[in-house]
Enzyme design. Structure first.
Site, short mmCIF file in Angstrom:
data_model
loop_
_atom_site.label_atom_id
_atom_site.label_comp_id
_atom_site.label_asym_id
_atom_site.label_seq_id
_atom_site.Cartn_x
_atom_site.Cartn_y
_atom_site.Cartn_z
N GLN A 72 -0.46 -3.86 6.92
CA GLN A 72 -0.94 -3.28 6.47
C GLN A 72 -2.28 -3.55 5.42
O GLN A 72 -2.38 -5.26 5.36
CB GLN A 72 -1.11 -2.14 5.22
N CYS A 78 -0.51 3.51 5.68
CA CYS A 78 1.24 3.15 5.49
C CYS A 78 1.81 4.37 6.24
O CYS A 78 2.08 3.25 7.10
CB CYS A 78 1.55 3.14 4.30
N HIS A 237 5.88 5.83 -0.91
CA HIS A 237 5.29 4.67 0.31
C HIS A 237 6.71 5.39 1.65
O HIS A 237 7.15 5.91 2.06
CB HIS A 237 6.20 3.43 -0.09
N ASN A 261 9.76 -1.66 6.21
CA ASN A 261 8.48 -1.82 4.98
C ASN A 261 7.70 -1.84 5.55
O ASN A 261 7.48 -2.86 6.27
CB ASN A 261 9.04 -2.39 4.45
N TRP A 263 4.77 -2.95 4.77
CA TRP A 263 4.00 -3.84 4.48
C TRP A 263 4.47 -5.89 5.15
O TRP A 263 3.76 -6.26 4.61
CB TRP A 263 4.15 -4.39 3.04
#
Length: 693
Positions: A72, A78, A237, A261, A263
Site C-alpha cells: 500500500q 487498502c 483495515h 494484511n 500492508w
C-alpha cells in the site's frame, strides 16, 4: 468480449503510436493533479514518470504475480489492495483483468500503452492507460510492488482510478466492490457479531473451493481510522482470506484460516501465528504444503474459533457459471446466476420501502422460481453448529442489489442511496406481465428481506427457502429517489428469474357510448362552436383552447380537474395529431371525434383519481391508460412520465388527454407502417423516440 470505454481502441492507439514512434499520452486521464485529487490540491508536488524513468529494467511481472507483490502507498485504498491480493491467487481471473501479452520491451511493441479489463455493472469493459505514474522524490506514491522493477499492481490501480474518475475516488471503500469488479461475481457480507449464519466455516470452505474471493475486517474504533490492537490485528483495515483448511493435529481436526494484511507486515500474534508452538505438532512437509512463511510478510494462520472472536465481518465474492476455471485450472461447481438491470424513476417506479404502503407496489418487481433443493454436501456440518442444521431442507440462493455509477459521481456531490429488497411468496399463477398488485403487499408479510437498508454500493443476502415461486421487490428507503441498479440472483441449484414487465401493445376496448348530442349543455356548446368558427365550421388551436376551457369550466373550477384548463401547447398538439387533412384546423367531424374522446377520458380520469386530488400519480396514470387499451412496458411508461408529469411527478387532466391522444396516434402510425412492411423500429423504440417530440 470486452467493450471499450471512453471510445478508446487499444489496437488502433497502439498502431498509431508504433507508426509515429511516440509514447502514448492518455487525453482521457491526463497526467495532472486533477486526476489524483480533483477536490483539493495534492499534499506535495507529485511528478508523473514512466517506469523506464524510475528503473533500468521495468517489467510488468517479475516471477509471475503473487499476493506478496502488492504494497500500500499513501492512498487509503487498502480495500482495493486486499482485492488485488485475492485476485493474484487466481491465474485465470488475473489474466482476464491484466492481459499478460503486454510488455515494456520495445521489441514486443512497447509504446507507453497498457490495457486492463473490469466488470462494470453487468459488462466487461476494457480500460486503456498510459504508463505515467505519480511519484515523489523518484518513488511511486501509491500502490507498488516489493520488487522495484515490477509494475502490474501500480498500473492496475491507475486503470481502476480512471474507471472511477480519479485516484481520490478510491479513498475508502469495501473490499467486495473491487472483488466484484475483478470477477463479475456477486457479493455477500456476513456480520459475525450479529446473527452469523449456522455452518459459517462450511460456507467459507465451500466458497473458497468454488473459487470465491474472500476478505475480512475488524470494525474501526471510534475516532480512529486504523488502529493496531494487542493481538497484532488492525481495526478499520481490510484483509484477504487466502486459504481455508481442515488440518489433522494428533488425531484431532483443526479448522484453520490463512489471512493476509495488504500492508505486507503487522500480523496476528496468537495461536497458530508464525512461529507459535502449535506448529510443532505439524510435520515440516505439511507446514510447507500449507504455505507457512515465518517472515513478517503480512500473512498468517488463525484457528477458526479465534477468527470468529476477533473479526467482525467477512466479505465474499462468488463467481458465476461463466467462470469455469480457477485457482487449480479445473472445472468446479459454480452458482447458477441471472442479472437484471432496472431503474427507480420519480413518479413512475420509485415507491420507497414497505413504510410507504400506498406506493411500495410500484417499485420494479422480479419473478423468481426456485426449482430444486440443495445437495447434501452444500449443508453445513460443523461440530459447533445447530445439530438440526443438516436436517433443514430448501434451496439456497443469494440476492444482490447494486447501485450503478455512484462512486464516479462523488465529485458532483452524488452519494449512494439507501436501498434494500423484500421477497414475497406467491404461486405459479403469478403473472410476470402484470406483477403483484398493491393489495398483495398490504395484506401479506414478506417471506424474507435484505439484512438491512444501507447506503453501500450493494446490499445482499443469503436465503434458504422451499422451492416455489417468489417475487423480489428492490427499493430505495424513501420514495421518489432516482437511480439505476442491477439485481442479481445466484442459486446453488437450478432456478430462473425474470423482470416483471408488461409487453407494450394496444388492446381493443369496447367504445364508450357517445355523450347525448342534444342535451342542454351540448346545444349551448354547438352554438358556441358555430359562433367561433363561422361558416367554415373549422377550429384552429387557439379557438380549440377557448372552446374546451369554456365547456369544462365547471370541472376545472370545482377542482375535480386541476391544472387550470387546457394549455395552448396541448391544443396545438391535439390539432396536429387529429388534423387528417393537414389544414391546421379541425373540421366538425374531426372535432366531434376529439370531443367524444375527451368526454370519455374525463370519466376515466375521475374514476382512476383514487385520492381525489384532481391529478394523477404514476400508478393512477398507468391504470387509466390500461383501461383505454394502452399497455406499456416499464421503460416506455417511464418515458411517458418524464414527458407529461410535472416536477412533483403529478399528471394534470390536460397532460393526461395530451398523452392519450399522442399514444393513440403513435400506435395507429406504427400499425400502419408495420402492416406495410416499413417499420424499422420495435414498438417500444418507436414510442420512446416519439414521446419527446
Amino acid at each position: 468480449m470486452s467493450k471499450r470505454m471512453f471510445r478508446q481502441d487499444y489496437s488502433q492507439i497502439r498502431k498509431q503510436c508504433m507508426s509515429s514512434g511516440t509514447l502514448f499520452e492518455d487525453p482521457e486521464f491526463p497526467a495532472i493533479d486533477e486526476s489524483i485529487f480533483p477536490s483539493q490540491p495534492p499534499p506535495r508536488p507529485f511528478k508523473w514518470l514512466r517506469p523506464n524513468e524510475l528503473v533500468q529494467n521495468p517489467r510488468l511481472f517479475v516471477g509471475g504475480a503473487s499476493r506478496f507483490d502488492v504494497a500500500q502507498g499513501e492512498l487509503g485504498d487498502c480495500w482495493f489492495l486486499a482485492a488485488v491480493a485475492s485476485l493474484s491467487l487466481d491465474e485465470y481471473l488475473l489474466n482476464k483483468v491484466v492481459p499478460n501479452d503486454q510488455s515494456f520491451d520495445p521489441q514486443r511493441g512497447y509504446c507507453g500503452l497498457f490495457r486492463f479489463r473490469f466488470w462494470h455493472y453487468g459488462e466487461w469493459k476494457e480500460i486503456v492507460i498510459d504508463d505515467r505514474l505519480p511519484t515523489y522524490n523518484g518513488k511511486l506514491v501509491f500502490v507498488h510492488s516489493k520488487e522495484q522493477n515490477e509494475f502490474w499492481s501500480a498500473l492496475l490501480e491507475k486503470a481502476y482510478s480512471k474507471l472511477h474518475g480519479s485516484y481520490e475516488a478510491l479513498k475508502g471503500g469495501n473490499v467486495i466492490e473491487a472483488m466484484e469488479d475483478f470477477t463479475g461475481g456477486v457479493s455477500e457480507s456476513i456480520d459475525m457479531k450479529q446473527n452469523p449464519p449456522p455452518g459459517l466455516f462450511k460456507i467459507l470452505k465451500s466458497s473458497y473451493d468454488r473459487d470465491s474471493q474472500l476478505g475480512c475486517s475488524i470494525n474501526a474504533k471510534p475516532g480512529v481510522t486504523e488502529a493496531v490492537l494487542p493481538s497484532g490485528l488492525i481495526a478499520g483495515h481490510a484483509y484477504t482470506i487466502t486459504d481455508v483448511r481442515k488440518v489433522s493435529v494428533r488425531g484431532a481436526e483443526k479448522r484453520l484460516i490463512r489471512i493476509r494484511n495488504p500492508w505486507g507486515q503487522k500480523e496476528w500474534n496468537g495461536a497458530w501465528s508464525d512461529g507459535s508452538s502449535e506448529w510443532n505438532a505439524i510435520p515440516s512437509d505439511q507446514r510447507r504444503s500449507l504455505g507457512l512463511v515465518t517472515d513478517d510478510d503480512g500473512e498468517f494462520w488463525m484457528e477458526f474459533r479465534d477468527f470468529k472472536r476477533h473479526y467482525d465481518r467477512v466479505d465474499m465474492c462468488h463467481l458465476g457459471a461463466d467462470t469455469l476455471t480457477g485457482k487449480t485450472g479445473k472445472r468446479k461447481k459454480k452458482w447458477e446466476c441471472s442479472l437484471h438491470k432496472g431503474r427507480w424513476q420519480r413518479g413512475a417506479s420509485a415507491g420507497g420501502c414497505r413504510n410507504f404502503p400506498e406506493t411500495f407496489w410500484i417499485n420494479p418487481q422480479y419473478k423468481l422460481v426456485l426449482e430444486e433443493e440443495d445437495d447434501k454436501d452444500d449443508i453445513g456440518d460443523d461440530e459447533d453448529d445447530d445439530p438440526e442444521l443438516a436436517k433443514k431442507t430448501g434451496a439456497t440462493f443469494l440476492v444482490a442489489l447494486m447501485q450503478m455509477n455512484r462512486r464516479a459521481q462523488r465529485k458532483m456531490g452524488v452519494d449512494n442511496l439507501t436501498t434494500g429488497f423484500a421477497i414475497y411468496k406467491t404461486d405459479a399463477t403469478f403473472d410476470a406481465s402484470r406483477g403483484l398488485p398493491k393489495d398483495h403487499f398490504l395484506y401479506n408479510a414478506s417471506t424474507a428481506r435484505s439484512p438491512t437498508f444501507t447506503n453501500t454500493r450493494e446490499v445482499s443476502g443469503r436465503f434458504k427457502l422451499t422451492p416455489g415461486t417468489y417475487c423480489i421487490v428492490p427499493s430505495t428507503f424513501e420514495p421518489n429517489q432516482e437511480g439505476d441498479f442491477i439485481l442479481r440472483v445466484y442459486s446453488m441449484k437450478r432456478s430462473s428469474s425474470v423482470s416483471v414487465d408488461e409487453e407494450t401493445c394496444m388492446v381493443d376496448i369496447p367504445r364508450q357510448p357517445p355523450p347525448p348530442q342534444e342535451d342542454e349543455q351540448t346545444q349551448r356548446f354547438r352554438q358556441f362552436f358555430q359562433k367561433l368558427t363561422g361558416p367554415d365550421m373549422e377550429v384552429d388551436a387557439w379557438e380549440l383552447q377557448e372552446i374546451l376551457n369554456a365547456a369544462l369550466k365547471k370541472d376545472f373550477k370545482s377542482a375535480e380537474l386541476r391544472g387550470g384548463g387546457f394549455t395552448l401547447e396541448s391544443c396545438k398538439s391535439m390539432v396536429a395529431l387529429t388534423d387528417e387533412d393537414r389544414s391546421g384546423k379541425l373540421g366538425f367531424e374531426e372535432f366531434r371525434e376529439l370531443w367524444q374522446s375527451i368526454c370519455a377520458w374525463k370519466a376515466i380520469f375521475k374514476k382512476f383519481d383514487e385520492d381525489n386530488s384532481g391529478t394523477f400519480n404514476a400508478y393512477e396514470m398507468k391504470g387509466a391508460l390500461r383501461s383505454l387499451g394502452f399497455k406499456l412496458s416499464a421503460n416506455t411508461f417511464g418515458c411517458l412520465v418524464l414527458r407529461y408529469a410535472d416536477k412533483s411527478g403529478r399528471v394534470t387532466f390536460d397532460s393526461f388527454i395530451a398523452a392519450a391522444i399522442k399514444l393513440k396516434f403513435m400506435f395507429m402510425k406504427f400499425a400502419d407502417a408495420a402492416s406495410g412492411g416499413r417499420a424499422s423500429y420495435k414498438l417500444d423504440e418507436f414510442l420512446m423516440l416519439n414521446l419527446y417530440s
